[in-house]
Write a protein that holds these residues in place. Sequence first.
Motif, mmCIF file in Angstrom:
data_model
loop_
_atom_site.group_PDB
_atom_site.id
_atom_site.type_symbol
_atom_site.label_atom_id
_atom_site.label_comp_id
_atom_site.label_asym_id
_atom_site.label_seq_id
_atom_site.Cartn_x
_atom_site.Cartn_y
_atom_site.Cartn_z
ATOM 1 N N ASP A 1 -4.823 65.064 44.987
ATOM 2 C CA ASP A 1 -4.617 65.518 46.429
ATOM 3 C C ASP A 1 -5.942 65.970 47.241
ATOM 4 N N VAL A 2 -7.266 66.282 46.768
ATOM 5 C CA VAL A 2 -7.863 66.500 47.317
ATOM 6 C C VAL A 2 -8.907 65.443 47.424
ATOM 7 N N ILE A 3 -9.023 64.752 46.821
ATOM 8 C CA ILE A 3 -9.573 63.518 46.468
ATOM 9 C C ILE A 3 -8.518 62.502 47.484
ATOM 10 N N ALA A 4 -7.826 62.189 47.946
ATOM 11 C CA ALA A 4 -6.729 61.524 48.911
ATOM 12 C C ALA A 4 -7.012 61.881 50.090
ATOM 13 N N GLY A 5 -7.546 63.094 50.869
ATOM 14 C CA GLY A 5 -7.819 64.215 51.590
ATOM 15 C C GLY A 5 -9.297 63.620 51.722
ATOM 16 N N GLY A 6 -10.328 63.617 51.039
ATOM 17 C CA GLY A 6 -11.774 63.788 51.404
ATOM 18 C C GLY A 6 -12.627 62.096 51.709
ATOM 19 N N GLU B 1 -2.356 64.492 32.643
ATOM 20 C CA GLU B 1 -2.594 63.553 34.652
ATOM 21 C C GLU B 1 -3.124 61.905 34.128
ATOM 22 N N ILE B 2 -4.560 62.887 33.650
ATOM 23 C CA ILE B 2 -5.435 60.939 34.063
ATOM 24 C C ILE B 2 -5.121 60.135 33.508
ATOM 25 N N ARG B 3 -4.177 60.406 32.144
ATOM 26 C CA ARG B 3 -3.564 58.987 31.632
ATOM 27 C C ARG B 3 -2.284 58.985 32.280
ATOM 28 N N GLU B 4 -1.396 59.501 32.951
ATOM 29 C CA GLU B 4 -0.636 59.325 33.306
ATOM 30 C C GLU B 4 -1.079 58.390 34.517
ATOM 31 N N ILE B 5 -1.749 58.336 35.719
ATOM 32 C CA ILE B 5 -2.417 57.779 37.039
ATOM 33 C C ILE B 5 -3.105 56.443 36.121
ATOM 34 N N VAL B 6 -3.566 56.040 35.068
ATOM 35 C CA VAL B 6 -3.840 54.679 34.363
ATOM 36 C C VAL B 6 -2.820 53.652 34.046
ATOM 37 N N ALA B 7 -2.033 54.540 33.658
ATOM 38 C CA ALA B 7 -0.816 53.974 33.112
ATOM 39 C C ALA B 7 0.184 53.256 34.337
ATOM 40 N N ARG B 8 0.314 54.147 35.281
ATOM 41 C CA ARG B 8 1.354 54.001 36.578
ATOM 42 C C ARG B 8 0.070 52.546 37.150
ATOM 43 N N LEU B 9 -0.901 52.584 37.135
ATOM 44 C CA LEU B 9 -1.839 51.372 38.808
ATOM 45 C C LEU B 9 -1.238 50.583 37.259
ATOM 46 N N ASN B 10 -1.268 50.560 36.518
ATOM 47 C CA ASN B 10 -1.667 49.315 35.160
ATOM 48 C C ASN B 10 -0.188 48.998 34.499
ATOM 49 N N SER B 11 0.456 49.811 35.285
ATOM 50 C CA SER B 11 1.923 48.640 34.851
ATOM 51 C C SER B 11 3.068 48.074 36.596
ATOM 52 N N PHE C 1 -3.588 55.751 43.795
ATOM 53 C CA PHE C 1 -4.403 55.046 44.898
ATOM 54 C C PHE C 1 -5.636 55.561 45.400
ATOM 55 N N ALA C 2 -5.605 56.798 45.119
ATOM 56 C CA ALA C 2 -7.230 57.519 45.411
ATOM 57 C C ALA C 2 -8.147 57.914 44.327
ATOM 58 N N ALA C 3 -7.284 58.276 42.655
ATOM 59 C CA ALA C 3 -7.570 57.321 42.053
ATOM 60 C C ALA C 3 -8.277 56.217 41.220
ATOM 61 N N TYR C 4 -7.960 55.281 42.124
ATOM 62 C CA TYR C 4 -8.181 53.745 42.261
ATOM 63 C C TYR C 4 -9.300 53.715 43.347
ATOM 64 N N LEU C 5 -9.622 54.068 44.296
ATOM 65 C CA LEU C 5 -10.443 54.269 45.205
ATOM 66 C C LEU C 5 -11.477 54.689 44.657
ATOM 67 N N LEU C 6 -11.583 55.451 44.099
ATOM 68 C CA LEU C 6 -12.490 56.233 43.423
ATOM 69 C C LEU C 6 -13.727 55.347 42.116
#
Length: 432
Positions: A165-170, A51-61, A117-122
């Motif tokens: 999703d938890v991070i996005a809410g928090g 999941e982390i790799r998928e998020i990284v790939a999505r943001l960097n694309s 986007f939550a991962a990016y803000l992190l």
Amino acid sequence: MSGQSVINENSIMEGLRRAFRSDGTASGDFTLRDPIPLGNGKTINGASSAEIREIVARLNSAKSKSESSFQWENEAEFSLVALDQIGAFDRFFEDKAFEGQGDNPVTFKVGKPSREFAAYLLCKFVENPALLTSPRTRMILNRMRQGIDRNALSYDPVAGDSLFDVIAGGLRATTLQITAAKSRADFEALANSFLFHAAYNTDAAARIGLETMFRPQAIQRVRRSQNGFFDAPRQTYDADLVHHYLMGVAAEIPLLEYLAYYHIAEHFFGKVFNEDLIDQVRSSITDPSFSARRDKDINSIIKIVTKIKGQIKDEGGMNEQRSLKLVLDKFVNIPRLVADLNAYDVSLVDHYANSDVPFAGASKVSLGANDEEAVRSAIAKRIYKVRNALVHAKEGELPKYAPFAHDEELAREIPLMRFAAEQIVIAQGKVL
């Protein structure tokens, strides 16, 4: 890419460790010490490396990235900052979607950030040491941990089953997600169109940008006194100056902050301008070579006054840049100004020496130069040009300040104006 965080698996993993106080990993996955219970009877044990790799790939694309946005072929996500103190924008638009019409319909949705986007803000607040040690960051992290507490009244159950999703809410951040049926290249224009439409119809305003909690420049306040060392004031100060200063400190918008501090200097323009004229006349008539019996000597005095009056007529008032310089001469100590800047941000003195202000056409200032007269002149010129760019916005005039778009550049000019204004206020103090 200015202001963009480094987004990779390591930065996200480090953010997760800090946010959830867990170092537990298995096979590259992030594992929580205690599973998080969800409202649907499931639990979240962590985040998988896949999941982390998928998020990284999505943001960097993303085709286009900025500090506060990611834009792909047919969708985009923008971080929003509400421009009211009572949360009217978030309350009115949160988790609502609005569908457009036409051959390429566009959908607008306001709400909590996507997982990506939550991962990016992190990554954004983890990467900066000043953010990590700030009280506000600690508050964010504590809020996130409270958000996953099954007993926390402020937390809404997570709809999905991802830790992000938890991070996005928090984080309690708000984003605008835009989706188009076909590829587009004008997502920022669409975002601004939505924000104007929202403000026009509801009086609820927001802008594209990161909230102050994610901006290190906004939270790196000069703290001259730590708790326990604050003592009572020893001077009283002019109320008008204090009110302008408080407005600057409280302002959330850089333009208002800068102008509030500028008004402190402007308060004395008339006084110093007249004093300068008097000093010029006095210097002439007290010079040993002056004689009231010689017409040419009297004419020299008349020329001084006529020249000043001509400048006032041509410029529609006193020469403000010269008046600003005279205020700096009278009230501002350059070594102290440099010391204050260094205490706030050690990079600023070099920044002023090596960088101009493109949106204002303002030149570099070498604060460490030996000629203090020249330094004050350069400071006055830079400050005055920035001020003019903020208050004049005629179409076709360049350079010109663009609200929000130039806020990051303007933020680096504020300390110079603020610390000069502080010295001006203090110089007017009367001992108790």
